[in-house]
Write a protein that holds these residues in place. Structure first.
Motif, short mmCIF file in Angstrom:
data_model
loop_
_atom_site.label_atom_id
_atom_site.label_comp_id
_atom_site.label_asym_id
_atom_site.label_seq_id
_atom_site.Cartn_x
_atom_site.Cartn_y
_atom_site.Cartn_z
N GLU A 38 0.80 -1.37 -0.05
CA GLU A 38 0.17 -0.05 -0.07
C GLU A 38 0.80 1.15 -0.18
N HIS A 39 1.87 1.25 0.57
CA HIS A 39 2.97 2.28 0.75
C HIS A 39 3.61 2.62 -0.72
N LYS A 41 2.36 1.65 -3.45
CA LYS A 41 1.46 2.29 -4.42
C LYS A 41 1.23 3.69 -4.65
N LYS A 42 1.60 4.25 -3.40
CA LYS A 42 1.34 5.76 -3.24
C LYS A 42 2.53 6.40 -3.74
#
Length: 218
Positions: A38-39, A41-42
């Motif tokens: 998730e990090h 993808k940022k």
């Protein structure tokens, strides 16, 4: 200081003390998607590569074919992660691979981007350290000390040589090849490249010394 900065500082210090010009060309890191993806993808767009893409074939040649299930590339950079089935049936493991950090025919991936990725992953599993020279190495000299294998395909002998058994257990493999030919450069350039496992950055000098000794034979 970041993980990447610490690593580069160790290499820089070794270079200064030993009159060498070692550089990082590839970084690999195993990570858990559950906590890191998730990090990542940022940072931007990760797009899935088609199964017949060149990079997937390249990864499967270099790593365990059955281990790779799918590959994602970060925008248009030589930055990829491949999903692994080594922890099946959980499928939570992946490996980040950052190629081409030392190149002559195109720009490498941005340093600040690599630094951000490594800071998220908080680890570096192994690296490719390279040393470039402007003449053909003396392969015959090192054959007395190492078991050197020339790359042969369909009866053709290529200017690529492998050392799969080294004198240091942190060095998984050493490759010597004609980089000018590979990248279509208009000048002579040969590369000596070592895949180095990093259990601890502070002991990096040990495999670098072996690599230096090998280069002195060339």
């Amino acid at each position: 200081m970041s993980i990447l900065s610490n690593l580069e500082e160790e290499i820089k210090e070794f270079n200064l003390e030993n009159n060498m010009t070692f550089s990082i060309d590839t970084i690999r890191t195993k990570f858990s998607k559950e906590y890191k993806l998730e990090h990542l993808k940022k940072l931007g767009n990760w797009h899935k590569l088609k199964k017949n893409s060149y990079i997937i074939q390249k990864l499967k040649r270099r790593y365990v074919d059955k281990e790779i299930t799918s590959v994602y590339q970060f925008e248009n950079y030589n930055i990829y992660y491949y999903n692994s089935n080594e922890d099946r049936p959980k499928y939570k493991k992946a490996t980040m691979v950052i190629f081409g950090m030392k190149q002559y025919h195109k720009e490498p991936p941005p340093y600040n981007l690599i630094d951000k990725i490594i800071s998220i992953l908080k680890d570096i599993t192994n690296i490719d350290i390279c040393f470039d020279m402007n003449r053909k190495p003396n392969i015959k000299n090192i054959s007395s000390y190492y078991d050197v294998k020339q790359y042969i395909k369909k009866g053709l002998f290529y200017n690529t040589y492998y050392i799969n058994e080294t004198l240091n257990n942190m060095i998984e493999r050493i490759t010597i090849y004609d980089k000018a030919y590979k990248n279509k450069l208009d000048f002579t350039l040969w590369r000596i490249e070592a895949k180095i496992i990093i259990p601890n950055i502070k002991v990096l000098a040990l495999p670098l010394h072996e690599l230096k000794d090998l280069i002195n034979l060339l």
